[in-house]
Design a protein around this motif. Structure first.
Motif, mmCIF file in Angstrom:
data_model
loop_
_atom_site.group_PDB
_atom_site.id
_atom_site.type_symbol
_atom_site.label_atom_id
_atom_site.label_comp_id
_atom_site.label_asym_id
_atom_site.label_seq_id
_atom_site.Cartn_x
_atom_site.Cartn_y
_atom_site.Cartn_z
ATOM 1 N N ALA A 14 0.719 -1.043 0.012
ATOM 2 C CA ALA A 14 -0.025 -0.064 0.062
ATOM 3 C C ALA A 14 0.748 1.194 0.204
ATOM 4 O O ALA A 14 0.496 2.377 -0.775
ATOM 5 N N GLY A 15 1.952 1.346 0.847
ATOM 6 C CA GLY A 15 2.881 2.366 0.771
ATOM 7 C C GLY A 15 3.623 2.693 -0.754
ATOM 8 O O GLY A 15 3.759 3.695 -1.013
ATOM 9 N N LEU A 16 4.065 1.416 -1.082
ATOM 10 C CA LEU A 16 4.425 1.567 -2.400
ATOM 11 C C LEU A 16 3.514 2.080 -3.633
ATOM 12 O O LEU A 16 3.969 2.915 -4.406
ATOM 13 N N ALA A 17 2.420 1.575 -3.546
ATOM 14 C CA ALA A 17 1.462 2.253 -4.451
ATOM 15 C C ALA A 17 0.992 3.748 -4.157
ATOM 16 O O ALA A 17 0.687 4.435 -5.088
ATOM 17 N N THR A 18 0.881 4.153 -3.046
ATOM 18 C CA THR A 18 0.995 5.607 -2.673
ATOM 19 C C THR A 18 1.941 6.378 -3.213
ATOM 20 O O THR A 18 1.820 7.395 -3.829
ATOM 21 N N PHE A 19 3.266 5.849 -3.098
ATOM 22 C CA PHE A 19 4.379 6.563 -3.654
ATOM 23 C C PHE A 19 4.396 6.623 -5.154
ATOM 24 O O PHE A 19 4.756 7.641 -5.642
ATOM 25 N N VAL A 20 4.006 5.486 -5.931
ATOM 26 C CA VAL A 20 3.896 5.576 -7.129
ATOM 27 C C VAL A 20 2.971 6.494 -7.725
ATOM 28 O O VAL A 20 2.804 7.296 -8.594
ATOM 29 N N GLY A 21 1.600 6.666 -6.988
ATOM 30 C CA GLY A 21 0.557 7.477 -7.148
ATOM 31 C C GLY A 21 1.167 8.880 -7.169
ATOM 32 O O GLY A 21 0.233 9.969 -7.654
ATOM 33 N N ALA A 22 1.923 9.208 -6.254
ATOM 34 C CA ALA A 22 2.538 10.576 -6.022
ATOM 35 C C ALA A 22 3.454 11.180 -6.968
ATOM 36 O O ALA A 22 3.742 12.250 -6.954
ATOM 37 N N LEU A 23 3.964 10.017 -7.649
ATOM 38 C CA LEU A 23 5.085 10.417 -8.637
ATOM 39 C C LEU A 23 4.994 11.693 -9.480
ATOM 40 O O LEU A 23 5.838 12.482 -9.716
ATOM 41 N N PRO A 24 3.869 11.730 -10.207
ATOM 42 C CA PRO A 24 3.599 12.591 -11.084
ATOM 43 C C PRO A 24 3.525 14.217 -10.184
ATOM 44 O O PRO A 24 3.606 15.054 -10.867
ATOM 45 N N VAL A 25 3.204 14.256 -8.972
ATOM 46 C CA VAL A 25 3.237 15.406 -8.400
ATOM 47 C C VAL A 25 4.701 16.080 -8.072
ATOM 48 O O VAL A 25 4.896 17.190 -8.087
ATOM 49 N N PHE A 26 5.469 15.089 -7.766
ATOM 50 C CA PHE A 26 6.948 15.317 -7.564
ATOM 51 C C PHE A 26 7.881 15.316 -9.014
ATOM 52 O O PHE A 26 8.986 16.114 -8.554
ATOM 53 N N LEU A 27 7.531 14.614 -9.842
ATOM 54 C CA LEU A 27 8.136 14.498 -11.035
ATOM 55 C C LEU A 27 7.685 15.558 -12.059
ATOM 56 O O LEU A 27 6.464 15.711 -12.060
ATOM 57 N N PRO A 28 8.549 16.217 -12.934
ATOM 58 C CA PRO A 28 8.025 17.099 -13.796
ATOM 59 C C PRO A 28 7.316 16.228 -15.155
ATOM 60 O O PRO A 28 7.522 16.538 -16.231
ATOM 61 N N ILE A 29 6.319 15.397 -14.631
ATOM 62 C CA ILE A 29 5.562 14.727 -15.672
ATOM 63 C C ILE A 29 4.344 15.547 -16.117
ATOM 64 O O ILE A 29 3.689 15.860 -15.378
ATOM 65 N N ARG A 30 4.225 15.480 -17.372
ATOM 66 C CA ARG A 30 3.129 16.245 -17.862
ATOM 67 C C ARG A 30 1.857 14.999 -18.191
ATOM 68 O O ARG A 30 2.140 14.313 -19.139
ATOM 69 N N LEU A 31 0.598 15.048 -17.664
ATOM 70 C CA LEU A 31 -0.211 14.203 -17.620
ATOM 71 C C LEU A 31 -1.321 14.603 -18.709
ATOM 72 O O LEU A 31 -1.745 15.695 -18.721
ATOM 73 N N THR A 32 -1.789 13.781 -19.852
ATOM 74 C CA THR A 32 -2.844 14.353 -20.544
ATOM 75 C C THR A 32 -4.167 14.523 -19.859
ATOM 76 O O THR A 32 -4.177 13.692 -18.531
ATOM 77 N N HIS A 33 -4.959 15.317 -20.319
ATOM 78 C CA HIS A 33 -6.160 15.550 -19.613
ATOM 79 C C HIS A 33 -6.885 14.192 -19.599
ATOM 80 O O HIS A 33 -7.682 14.108 -18.547
ATOM 81 N N ARG A 34 -6.726 13.416 -20.526
ATOM 82 C CA ARG A 34 -7.722 12.218 -20.365
ATOM 83 C C ARG A 34 -7.023 10.995 -19.378
ATOM 84 O O ARG A 34 -7.770 10.590 -18.717
ATOM 85 N N LEU A 35 -5.792 11.165 -19.356
ATOM 86 C CA LEU A 35 -5.222 10.531 -18.247
ATOM 87 C C LEU A 35 -5.408 10.992 -16.991
ATOM 88 O O LEU A 35 -5.573 10.170 -15.916
ATOM 89 N N GLN A 36 -5.324 12.374 -16.510
ATOM 90 C CA GLN A 36 -5.753 12.904 -15.420
ATOM 91 C C GLN A 36 -7.299 12.434 -15.049
ATOM 92 O O GLN A 36 -7.512 12.213 -14.072
ATOM 93 N N ALA A 37 -8.107 12.526 -16.060
ATOM 94 C CA ALA A 37 -9.602 12.099 -15.765
ATOM 95 C C ALA A 37 -9.658 10.663 -15.367
ATOM 96 O O ALA A 37 -10.488 10.445 -14.347
#
Length: 101
Positions: A14-37
Motif C-alpha cells: 500500500a505504501g509503494l502504491a501511494t508512492f507511485v501514485g504521488a510521482l506525477p506530483v513530484f516529478l515534472p511529468i505532464r499528464l494528458t487531460h484524459r489520463l488525469q480524468a
C-alpha cells in the motif's frame, strides 16, 4: 503465513502504491487531460468503495447488533443523507467561491 508478516507485506504494498501514485506530483511529468480524468475517476471509485466497505457496512452491522431490524438500520444510515446533499450544495454555491477579486 504469519499474520504479522502478511500485514507487513500488505502495508508495504500500500505504501509503494501511494508512492507511485504521488510521482506525477513530484516529478515534472505532464499528464494528458484524459489520463488525469482516468486517474481521478479511479481515485473516486476507490474512495466510494472504501466508504461502502469501511463505513456503511460496519455501521449497518452495528445498528443491527444493537437491536435494530435491517430495515431500521438502513433508515438510520440514510436519514442524514439529505443534510449531506444540502451541505455540498451550500459549499459549492457559497458566495465566497464566486469572488473575482
Amino acid at each position: 503465513m504469519n499474520p504479522i508478516l502478511a500485514g507487513f507485506i500488505a502495508s508495504l504494498l500500500a505504501g509503494l502504491a501511494t508512492f507511485v501514485g504521488a510521482l506525477p506530483v513530484f516529478l515534472p511529468i505532464r499528464l494528458t487531460h484524459r489520463l488525469q480524468a482516468i486517474a481521478l475517476g479511479f481515485g473516486g471509485g476507490v474512495m466510494l468503495a472504501a466508504t461502502a466497505f469501511s463505513l456503511i457496512v460496519p455501521g449497518k452491522d452495528a445498528a443491527i447488533s444493537q437491536g435494530a431490524s435491517p430495515m431500521n438500520a438502513a433508515l438510520i444510515m440514510s436519514i442524514n443523507y439529505p443534510d449531506l446533499l444540502r451541505a455540498e450544495v451550500w459549499v459549492f454555491s457559497s458566495p465566497l467561491s464566486h469572488r473575482t477579486s
